[in-house]
Design a protein around this motif. Structure first.
Motif, PDB file in Angstrom:
ATOM      1  N   PHE A 132      26.997 -15.918 -19.078  1.00 16.00           N
ATOM      2  CA  PHE A 132      25.876 -16.670 -18.505  1.00 16.00           C
ATOM      3  C   PHE A 132      26.132 -16.971 -17.034  1.00 16.00           C
ATOM      4  N   GLY A 133      25.157 -16.616 -16.188  1.00 13.83           N
ATOM      5  CA  GLY A 133      25.303 -16.836 -14.751  1.00 13.83           C
ATOM      6  C   GLY A 133      24.219 -17.730 -14.184  1.00 13.83           C
ATOM      7  N   SER A 134      24.430 -18.140 -12.925  1.00 13.50           N
ATOM      8  CA  SER A 134      23.589 -19.206 -12.366  1.00 13.50           C
ATOM      9  C   SER A 134      22.855 -18.814 -11.084  1.00 13.50           C
ATOM     10  N   TRP A 135      22.906 -17.534 -10.698  1.00 17.38           N
ATOM     11  CA  TRP A 135      22.235 -17.111  -9.459  1.00 17.38           C
ATOM     12  C   TRP A 135      20.732 -17.359  -9.560  1.00 17.38           C
ATOM     13  N   VAL A 136      20.126 -17.800  -8.505  1.00 23.17           N
ATOM     14  CA  VAL A 136      18.708 -18.180  -8.393  1.00 23.17           C
ATOM     15  C   VAL A 136      18.409 -19.459  -9.174  1.00 23.17           C
ATOM     16  N   PHE A 141      31.250 -18.053 -17.840  1.00 19.59           N
ATOM     17  CA  PHE A 141      30.195 -18.607 -16.993  1.00 19.59           C
ATOM     18  C   PHE A 141      30.446 -18.169 -15.560  1.00 19.59           C
ATOM     19  N   ASP A 142      29.430 -17.527 -14.975  1.00 25.41           N
ATOM     20  CA  ASP A 142      29.598 -16.871 -13.677  1.00 25.41           C
ATOM     21  C   ASP A 142      28.970 -17.673 -12.545  1.00 25.41           C
ATOM     22  N   ASN A 143      29.687 -17.741 -11.408  1.00 26.63           N
ATOM     23  CA  ASN A 143      29.202 -18.494 -10.265  1.00 26.63           C
ATOM     24  C   ASN A 143      29.720 -17.864  -8.977  1.00 26.63           C
ATOM     25  N   TRP A 202      25.654  -7.372 -13.696  1.00 24.74           N
ATOM     26  CA  TRP A 202      24.627  -8.355 -13.317  1.00 24.74           C
ATOM     27  C   TRP A 202      23.197  -7.794 -13.354  1.00 24.74           C
ATOM     28  N   SER A 203      22.271  -8.718 -13.443  1.00 28.21           N
ATOM     29  CA  SER A 203      20.831  -8.397 -13.509  1.00 28.21           C
ATOM     30  C   SER A 203      20.502  -7.365 -14.579  1.00 28.21           C
ATOM     31  N   PRO A 204      20.882  -7.652 -15.834  1.00 28.47           N
ATOM     32  CA  PRO A 204      20.564  -6.712 -16.920  1.00 28.47           C
ATOM     33  C   PRO A 204      19.059  -6.510 -17.092  1.00 28.47           C
ATOM     34  N   LEU A 205      18.274  -7.500 -16.643  1.00 31.71           N
ATOM     35  CA  LEU A 205      16.808  -7.381 -16.757  1.00 31.71           C
ATOM     36  C   LEU A 205      16.165  -7.042 -15.412  1.00 31.71           C
ATOM     37  N   ALA A 206      16.983  -6.586 -14.448  1.00 29.96           N
ATOM     38  CA  ALA A 206      16.467  -6.258 -13.119  1.00 29.96           C
ATOM     39  C   ALA A 206      15.610  -7.406 -12.579  1.00 29.96           C
ATOM     40  N   LEU A 210      12.504  -5.966 -16.414  1.00 24.49           N
ATOM     41  CA  LEU A 210      12.727  -5.390 -17.738  1.00 24.49           C
ATOM     42  C   LEU A 210      12.447  -6.378 -18.878  1.00 24.49           C
ATOM     43  N   THR A 211      11.678  -7.410 -18.573  1.00 24.65           N
ATOM     44  CA  THR A 211      11.093  -8.208 -19.661  1.00 24.65           C
ATOM     45  C   THR A 211       9.644  -7.763 -19.883  1.00 24.65           C
ATOM     46  N   GLY A 212       9.095  -7.060 -18.898  1.00 20.85           N
ATOM     47  CA  GLY A 212       7.673  -6.696 -18.937  1.00 20.85           C
ATOM     48  C   GLY A 212       6.787  -7.765 -18.324  1.00 20.85           C
ATOM     49  N   THR A 258      17.515 -17.976 -25.752  1.00 20.18           N
ATOM     50  CA  THR A 258      17.457 -17.688 -27.192  1.00 20.18           C
ATOM     51  C   THR A 258      17.126 -16.222 -27.418  1.00 20.18           C
ATOM     52  N   GLU A 259      16.097 -15.734 -26.726  1.00 25.38           N
ATOM     53  CA  GLU A 259      15.702 -14.339 -26.901  1.00 25.38           C
ATOM     54  C   GLU A 259      16.814 -13.394 -26.433  1.00 25.38           C
ATOM     55  N   ASN A 260      17.409 -13.720 -25.276  1.00 20.09           N
ATOM     56  CA  ASN A 260      18.407 -12.818 -24.706  1.00 20.09           C
ATOM     57  C   ASN A 260      19.655 -12.719 -25.588  1.00 20.09           C
TER      58      ASN A 260
HETATM   59  P1  NDP Z   1      18.420 -10.861 -15.053  1.00 21.72           P
HETATM   60  O1  NDP Z   1      18.113  -9.548 -14.425  1.00 21.72           O
HETATM   61  O2  NDP Z   1      18.609 -10.871 -16.528  1.00 21.72           O
HETATM   62  O3  NDP Z   1      17.257 -11.872 -14.632  1.00 21.72           O
HETATM   63  C1  NDP Z   1      17.228 -13.175 -15.173  1.00 21.72           C
HETATM   64  C2  NDP Z   1      15.864 -13.793 -14.908  1.00 21.72           C
HETATM   65  O4  NDP Z   1      14.841 -13.074 -15.611  1.00 21.72           O
HETATM   66  C3  NDP Z   1      15.795 -15.209 -15.434  1.00 21.72           C
HETATM   67  O5  NDP Z   1      16.314 -16.135 -14.516  1.00 21.72           O
HETATM   68  C4  NDP Z   1      14.315 -15.367 -15.684  1.00 21.72           C
HETATM   69  O6  NDP Z   1      13.659 -15.587 -14.435  1.00 21.72           O
HETATM   70  C5  NDP Z   1      13.946 -13.989 -16.226  1.00 21.72           C
HETATM   71  N1  NDP Z   1      14.164 -13.915 -17.674  1.00 21.72           N
HETATM   72  C6  NDP Z   1      15.362 -13.893 -18.319  1.00 21.72           C
HETATM   73  N2  NDP Z   1      15.182 -13.813 -19.646  1.00 21.72           N
HETATM   74  C7  NDP Z   1      13.866 -13.787 -19.854  1.00 21.72           C
HETATM   75  C8  NDP Z   1      13.071 -13.717 -21.030  1.00 21.72           C
HETATM   76  N3  NDP Z   1      13.638 -13.651 -22.245  1.00 21.72           N
HETATM   77  N4  NDP Z   1      11.726 -13.706 -20.896  1.00 21.72           N
HETATM   78  C9  NDP Z   1      11.156 -13.759 -19.670  1.00 21.72           C
HETATM   79  N5  NDP Z   1      11.840 -13.846 -18.521  1.00 21.72           N
HETATM   80  C10 NDP Z   1      13.206 -13.855 -18.611  1.00 21.72           C
HETATM   81  O7  NDP Z   1      19.772 -11.459 -14.467  1.00 21.72           O
HETATM   82  P2  NDP Z   1      20.063 -12.178 -13.054  1.00 21.72           P
HETATM   83  O8  NDP Z   1      19.469 -11.414 -11.934  1.00 21.72           O
HETATM   84  O9  NDP Z   1      19.744 -13.620 -13.187  1.00 21.72           O
HETATM   85  O10 NDP Z   1      21.629 -11.973 -12.981  1.00 21.72           O
HETATM   86  C11 NDP Z   1      22.458 -12.575 -13.982  1.00 21.72           C
HETATM   87  C12 NDP Z   1      23.711 -13.114 -13.337  1.00 21.72           C
HETATM   88  O11 NDP Z   1      24.434 -12.050 -12.724  1.00 21.72           O
HETATM   89  C13 NDP Z   1      23.507 -14.121 -12.206  1.00 21.72           C
HETATM   90  O12 NDP Z   1      23.255 -15.411 -12.672  1.00 21.72           O
HETATM   91  C14 NDP Z   1      24.815 -14.034 -11.485  1.00 21.72           C
HETATM   92  O13 NDP Z   1      25.796 -14.774 -12.192  1.00 21.72           O
HETATM   93  C15 NDP Z   1      25.128 -12.549 -11.583  1.00 21.72           C
HETATM   94  N6  NDP Z   1      24.703 -11.835 -10.358  1.00 21.72           N
HETATM   95  C16 NDP Z   1      25.686 -11.318  -9.552  1.00 21.72           C
HETATM   96  C17 NDP Z   1      25.381 -10.653  -8.400  1.00 21.72           C
HETATM   97  C18 NDP Z   1      26.483 -10.104  -7.578  1.00 21.72           C
HETATM   98  O14 NDP Z   1      26.241  -9.654  -6.452  1.00 21.72           O
HETATM   99  N7  NDP Z   1      27.705 -10.114  -8.046  1.00 21.72           N
HETATM  100  C19 NDP Z   1      23.992 -10.479  -7.942  1.00 21.72           C
HETATM  101  C20 NDP Z   1      23.016 -11.021  -8.878  1.00 21.72           C
HETATM  102  C21 NDP Z   1      23.378 -11.655 -10.037  1.00 21.72           C
HETATM  103  P3  NDP Z   1      12.269 -16.408 -14.279  1.00 21.72           P
HETATM  104  O15 NDP Z   1      12.092 -17.283 -15.455  1.00 21.72           O
HETATM  105  O16 NDP Z   1      12.421 -17.148 -13.002  1.00 21.72           O
HETATM  106  O17 NDP Z   1      11.205 -15.340 -14.154  1.00 21.72           O
END
Ligand code: NDP
Length: 327
Positions: A20-24, A50-52, A209-213, A217-219, A297-299
């Motif tokens: 679990f990470g905290s970016w944005v 937990f990533d920060n 990072w950013s598995p959902l872009a 990638l949630t649509g 929960t969904e993720n």
């Molecule tokens: P994701 O691509 O998974 O995006 C997460 C965002 O997508 C959420 O904050 C939310 O945004 C939306 N989301 C997530 N789950 C759902 C869902 N079930 N339904 C609808 N919307 C959803 O990952 P992040 O880009 O947040 O990256 C994850 C972590 O990776 C970061 O917290 C950080 O720790 C790390 N990271 C590291 C980087 C690096 O350079 N090393 C760069 C970027 C991230 P919302 O609700 O606002 O739409």
């Protein structure tokens, strides 16, 4: 489904396959209260990492996480927490990977996170202005001092990682263990292409990072930018702007086709996209981001979606993506 644990590269550390990470989110969308609920939810589901980073919300992300960790009072030996060094401030001494900034940033992160050591510490980007030997020695020294358990890189080129290993071997220093690259259905070049040889050669682990872009990638962006979503935030306008480019439009079209496929399989694109990352054995942990408890929960439920990803489904996904890198 129970949490899976994977070895972080060739170390002895078992990290949860989801983390679990905290970016944005932390500070922008998540305050102390919600942060506490999300972190407790994650931990209770078996998440142990937990990533920060020092740059997240200019330190406030680590401050929130530190207060939450302090309040929740988990045993220190039951979870892992990271920080990353690179962008610590405006002054020349406050950025990059000089010995001075690597040490200053580590000490500041320890204070903000209210811990005595970092489990993982990343060089957030490569620094072409600092000699590799200086950075490797600084990270290695922090490990020697017990302030950091494992050090790694984020978004480094394969040859830069190889050079760090060569320097570490030459001077008997601790080499980097893990890399933190972007990895998802739409971004595969580094993890599947560039790094292909590093997994065997160096036992490289990955915390992706950013598995959902960022949510594509949630649509949720299939038909525009919903109110309150990441791309609607004024300070992340640059992410929204990318959707307007040719590449952005092509990504959205893939997301639409993948949404239909997920529906056909009786799941959601979100879960399919996270499970697809987990399917890659070179991924040690998938770092989730969430601004709401329902999202987390969904993720987390994506663990159960992994069983849907047989050869046939993977091939149908590959046909839609059409972006497999040459290994
Ligand atoms: P994701 O691509 O998974 O995006 C997460 C965002 O997508 C959420 O904050 C939310 O945004 C939306 N989301 C997530 N789950 C759902 C869902 N079930 N339904 C609808 N919307 C959803 O990952 P992040 O880009 O947040 O990256 C994850 C972590 O990776 C970061 O917290 C950080 O720790 C790390 N990271 C590291 C980087 C690096 O350079 N090393 C760069 C970027 C991230 P919302 O609700 O606002 O739409």
């Amino acid at each position: 489904t129970d949490m899976q644990y994977r070895k972080l590269g060739n170390s002895g550390l078992f990290v949860s396959a989801l983390s679990f990470g905290s970016w944005v989110t932390f500070k922008n969308q998540v305050d102390d209260n919600l942060g506490e609920r999300l972190m407790k939810q994650a931990y209770d589901a078996g998440i142990n990492f937990f990533d920060n980073a020092e740059v997240y919300a200019a330190g406030d992300s680590e401050r929130i996480m530190g207060r939450v960790l302090n309040k929740l009072g988990w045993r220190r030996d039951s979870f892992c927490v990271s920080s990353k060094v690179f962008w610590g401030g405006e002054k020349p001494t406050q950025r990059g990977l000089s010995r001075k900034h690597v040490f200053d940033a580590c000490h500041a992160a320890l204070r903000r996170l209210q811990v005595n050591y970092l489990d993982l510490y990343f060089c957030h980007r490569p620094d072409i202005h600092t000699p590799m030997e200086e950075t490797v020695r600084a990270m290695s020294d922090l490990v020697q001092q017990g302030k950091v358990m494992y050090w790694g890189t984020s978004e480094w080129r394969a040859d830069q990682i190889a050079t760090a290993h060569a320097v570490a071997r030459q001077y008997n220093l601790v080499p980097p263990l893990m890399e933190q690259p972007q990895y998802n259905m739409l971004e595969r070049t580094k993890v599947e292409g560039d790094y292909a040889l590093l997994y065997d050669q160096f036992g490289l682990g990955t915390t992706i990072w950013s598995p959902l872009a960022s949510g594509i990638l949630t649509g949720k962006y299939n038909d525009g930018i919903p109110e309150g979503s990441r791309m609607s935030l004024s300070n992340f306008q640059w992410l929204a702007d990318r959707l307007e480019t040719e590449e952005g439009k092509a990504r959205l079209e893939k997301a639409r086709r993948l949404t239909a496929l997920a529906g056909e399989l009786g799941t959601s694109l979100t879960k399919l996209a996270i499970a697809w990352c987990l399917k890659n054995p070179n991924v040690s942990t998938v770092i989730l981001g969430a601004s709401k408890e329902s999202q987390l929960t969904e993720n987390i439920a994506a663990l159960a979606t992994l069983s849907l990803l047989g050869d046939d489904v993977m091939e149908r996904i590959e046909t839609i993506l059409a972006n497999k890198p040459d290994a």
